[in-house]
Design a protein around this motif. Structure first.
Motif, PDB file in Angstrom:
ATOM      1  N   HIS A   1      48.390  60.449  28.150  1.00  0.00           N
ATOM      2  CA  HIS A   1      48.047  59.946  29.481  1.00  0.00           C
ATOM      3  C   HIS A   1      47.655  58.482  29.367  1.00  0.00           C
ATOM      4  CE1 HIS A   1      43.752  60.330  28.585  1.00  0.00           C
ATOM      5  NE2 HIS A   1      43.943  61.605  28.290  1.00  0.00           N
ATOM      6  N   THR A   2      47.478  57.842  30.507  1.00  0.00           N
ATOM      7  CA  THR A   2      47.161  56.415  30.532  1.00  0.00           C
ATOM      8  C   THR A   2      45.849  56.167  29.798  1.00  0.00           C
ATOM      9  OG1 THR A   2      48.245  56.302  32.696  1.00  0.00           O
ATOM     10  CG2 THR A   2      46.879  54.415  32.043  1.00  0.00           C
ATOM     11  N   ASN A   3      45.875  55.234  28.871  1.00  0.00           N
ATOM     12  CA  ASN A   3      44.682  54.897  28.111  1.00  0.00           C
ATOM     13  C   ASN A   3      43.620  54.314  29.039  1.00  0.00           C
ATOM     14  OD1 ASN A   3      42.938  52.945  26.463  1.00  0.00           O
ATOM     15  ND2 ASN A   3      43.974  54.172  24.894  1.00  0.00           N
ATOM     16  N   ASN A   4      42.375  54.725  28.858  1.00  0.00           N
ATOM     17  CA  ASN A   4      41.283  54.277  29.723  1.00  0.00           C
ATOM     18  C   ASN A   4      41.142  52.756  29.756  1.00  0.00           C
ATOM     19  OD1 ASN A   4      40.838  56.977  30.088  1.00  0.00           O
ATOM     20  ND2 ASN A   4      38.908  57.045  28.986  1.00  0.00           N
ATOM     21  N   ALA A   5      41.453  52.091  28.657  1.00  0.00           N
ATOM     22  CA  ALA A   5      41.337  50.633  28.617  1.00  0.00           C
ATOM     23  C   ALA A   5      42.274  49.967  29.624  1.00  0.00           C
ATOM     24  CB  ALA A   5      41.619  50.119  27.205  1.00  0.00           C
ATOM     25  N   VAL A   6      43.390  50.616  29.929  1.00  0.00           N
ATOM     26  CA  VAL A   6      44.331  50.077  30.916  1.00  0.00           C
ATOM     27  C   VAL A   6      43.665  50.018  32.287  1.00  0.00           C
ATOM     28  CG1 VAL A   6      46.541  50.485  32.085  1.00  0.00           C
ATOM     29  CG2 VAL A   6      46.340  50.825  29.610  1.00  0.00           C
ATOM     30  N   TYR A   7      42.924  51.068  32.646  1.00  0.00           N
ATOM     31  CA  TYR A   7      42.226  51.076  33.927  1.00  0.00           C
ATOM     32  C   TYR A   7      41.218  49.934  34.011  1.00  0.00           C
ATOM     33  CZ  TYR A   7      43.981  55.917  34.300  1.00  0.00           C
ATOM     34  OH  TYR A   7      44.753  57.047  34.363  1.00  0.00           O
ATOM     35  N   VAL A   8      40.522  49.669  32.913  1.00  0.00           N
ATOM     36  CA  VAL A   8      39.542  48.577  32.882  1.00  0.00           C
ATOM     37  C   VAL A   8      40.256  47.239  33.100  1.00  0.00           C
ATOM     38  CG1 VAL A   8      37.828  47.372  31.465  1.00  0.00           C
ATOM     39  CG2 VAL A   8      37.921  49.882  31.452  1.00  0.00           C
ATOM     40  N   GLN A   9      41.421  47.073  32.483  1.00  0.00           N
ATOM     41  CA  GLN A   9      42.202  45.846  32.692  1.00  0.00           C
ATOM     42  C   GLN A   9      42.640  45.716  34.143  1.00  0.00           C
ATOM     43  OE1 GLN A   9      45.302  46.363  29.766  1.00  0.00           O
ATOM     44  NE2 GLN A   9      44.094  45.380  28.155  1.00  0.00           N
ATOM     45  N   TRP A  10      43.006  46.826  34.772  1.00  0.00           N
ATOM     46  CA  TRP A  10      43.388  46.783  36.185  1.00  0.00           C
ATOM     47  C   TRP A  10      42.203  46.394  37.056  1.00  0.00           C
ATOM     48  CZ3 TRP A  10      46.491  52.012  36.505  1.00  0.00           C
ATOM     49  CH2 TRP A  10      47.724  51.854  35.843  1.00  0.00           C
ATOM     50  N   CYS A  11      41.008  46.847  36.702  1.00  0.00           N
ATOM     51  CA  CYS A  11      39.809  46.448  37.455  1.00  0.00           C
ATOM     52  C   CYS A  11      39.626  44.936  37.372  1.00  0.00           C
ATOM     53  CB  CYS A  11      38.571  47.179  36.938  1.00  0.00           C
ATOM     54  SG  CYS A  11      38.523  48.941  37.340  1.00  0.00           S
ATOM     55  N   GLU A  12      39.787  44.382  36.185  1.00  0.00           N
ATOM     56  CA  GLU A  12      39.663  42.934  36.030  1.00  0.00           C
ATOM     57  C   GLU A  12      40.735  42.208  36.852  1.00  0.00           C
ATOM     58  OE1 GLU A  12      39.427  39.475  32.600  1.00  0.00           O
ATOM     59  OE2 GLU A  12      40.276  41.422  32.064  1.00  0.00           O
ATOM     60  N   LYS A  13      41.958  42.696  36.796  1.00  0.00           N
ATOM     61  CA  LYS A  13      43.066  42.064  37.533  1.00  0.00           C
ATOM     62  C   LYS A  13      42.794  42.059  39.035  1.00  0.00           C
ATOM     63  CE  LYS A  13      47.999  42.531  38.437  1.00  0.00           C
ATOM     64  NZ  LYS A  13      49.236  43.275  38.143  1.00  0.00           N
ATOM     65  N   ILE A  14      42.386  43.208  39.582  1.00  0.00           N
ATOM     66  CA  ILE A  14      42.174  43.263  41.027  1.00  0.00           C
ATOM     67  C   ILE A  14      40.917  42.489  41.422  1.00  0.00           C
ATOM     68  CG2 ILE A  14      40.882  45.451  41.157  1.00  0.00           C
ATOM     69  CD1 ILE A  14      42.568  46.065  43.710  1.00  0.00           C
ATOM     70  N   GLY A  15      39.914  42.460  40.553  1.00  0.00           N
ATOM     71  CA  GLY A  15      38.714  41.666  40.848  1.00  0.00           C
ATOM     72  C   GLY A  15      39.057  40.195  41.027  1.00  0.00           C
ATOM     73  N   TRP A  16      39.855  39.654  40.108  1.00  0.00           N
ATOM     74  CA  TRP A  16      40.275  38.257  40.223  1.00  0.00           C
ATOM     75  C   TRP A  16      41.166  38.043  41.440  1.00  0.00           C
ATOM     76  CZ3 TRP A  16      38.088  34.167  38.692  1.00  0.00           C
ATOM     77  CH2 TRP A  16      37.414  34.109  37.485  1.00  0.00           C
ATOM     78  N   ALA A  17      42.098  38.959  41.674  1.00  0.00           N
ATOM     79  CA  ALA A  17      43.003  38.811  42.821  1.00  0.00           C
ATOM     80  C   ALA A  17      42.217  38.824  44.129  1.00  0.00           C
ATOM     81  CB  ALA A  17      44.057  39.921  42.811  1.00  0.00           C
ATOM     82  N   HIS A  18      41.212  39.696  44.222  1.00  0.00           N
ATOM     83  CA  HIS A  18      40.389  39.751  45.426  1.00  0.00           C
ATOM     84  C   HIS A  18      39.614  38.455  45.605  1.00  0.00           C
ATOM     85  CE1 HIS A  18      36.898  41.711  47.786  1.00  0.00           C
ATOM     86  NE2 HIS A  18      37.848  41.359  48.623  1.00  0.00           N
ATOM     87  N   SER A  19      38.990  37.972  44.531  1.00  0.00           N
ATOM     88  CA  SER A  19      38.240  36.722  44.609  1.00  0.00           C
ATOM     89  C   SER A  19      39.147  35.571  45.050  1.00  0.00           C
ATOM     90  CB  SER A  19      37.596  36.403  43.252  1.00  0.00           C
ATOM     91  OG  SER A  19      36.772  35.269  43.349  1.00  0.00           O
ATOM     92  N   GLU A  20      40.342  35.512  44.464  1.00  0.00           N
ATOM     93  CA  GLU A  20      41.294  34.454  44.836  1.00  0.00           C
ATOM     94  C   GLU A  20      41.706  34.577  46.291  1.00  0.00           C
ATOM     95  OE1 GLU A  20      44.368  34.816  41.880  1.00  0.00           O
ATOM     96  OE2 GLU A  20      43.085  33.957  40.318  1.00  0.00           O
ATOM     97  N   SER A  21      41.892  35.807  46.774  1.00  0.00           N
ATOM     98  CA  SER A  21      42.282  35.992  48.172  1.00  0.00           C
ATOM     99  C   SER A  21      41.177  35.547  49.128  1.00  0.00           C
ATOM    100  CB  SER A  21      42.644  37.456  48.445  1.00  0.00           C
ATOM    101  OG  SER A  21      41.495  38.264  48.589  1.00  0.00           O
ATOM    102  N   LEU A  22      39.933  35.622  48.653  1.00  0.00           N
ATOM    103  CA  LEU A  22      38.797  35.163  49.459  1.00  0.00           C
ATOM    104  C   LEU A  22      38.623  33.645  49.389  1.00  0.00           C
ATOM    105  CD1 LEU A  22      36.217  37.941  48.540  1.00  0.00           C
ATOM    106  CD2 LEU A  22      37.448  37.692  50.713  1.00  0.00           C
TER     107      LEU A  22
END
Length: 150
Positions: A25-46
């Protein structure tokens, strides 16, 4: 989708074959990387990007991260990652929450939260948020209503 909070900032996500671990199954570290990616994308969108952090010598750094891994996912499953800033008037800290949902059945795969603290980039020391951070992040915060007692 059924979201934990209103008005999520979302991005599509899809585990790739290389994201699958020995448990198939998807490695848990991948989910953490996705959190970082969306956090930056959200900040940039703001309106606050890494260049703004550098210019202001301030950043929101993760002080604590918590992740609840609820269900596994496999390669090429279509998912949607959501994030929210939680309402605050603190000039030092804020909270970001995450939810990952499987598109086909709307099951929640992951919930996460970060406690963030504003730091001065040049020293790494905690500092108050600059006015630009407050003006950008505070209005984006979700107000969570507590249940009223009867």
């Amino acid at each position: 989708m059924v979201w934990d909070y209103p008005n999520p900032f979302t991005l599509p996500a899809q585990p790739q074959v290389d994201d699958i671990d020995g448990l198939q199954h998807t490695n848990n570290a991948v989910y953490v990387q996705w959190c970082e990616k969306i956090g930056w994308a959200h900040s940039e969108s703001l309106g606050l990007a890494l260049a703004d952090y550098q210019r202001l010598d301030r950043a929101m750094a993760i002080r604590r991260g918590e992740y609840d891994y609820l269900l596994p996912t496999g390669a090429l499953e279509e998912l949607t990652m959501a994030t929210w800033l939680m309402a605050t008037t603190s000039k030092l800290s804020m909270e970001r929450r995450f939810q990952l949902v499987r598109n086909r059945d709307h099951a929640t795969i992951l919930r996460g939260r970060w406690d963030l603290v504003c730091i001065e980039l040049s020293t790494g020391q905690p500092r108050r948020m600059p006015p630009e951070f407050c003006a950008t992040y505070w209005p984006a915060g979700v107000v969570v209503s507590l249940p009223t007692s009867a």
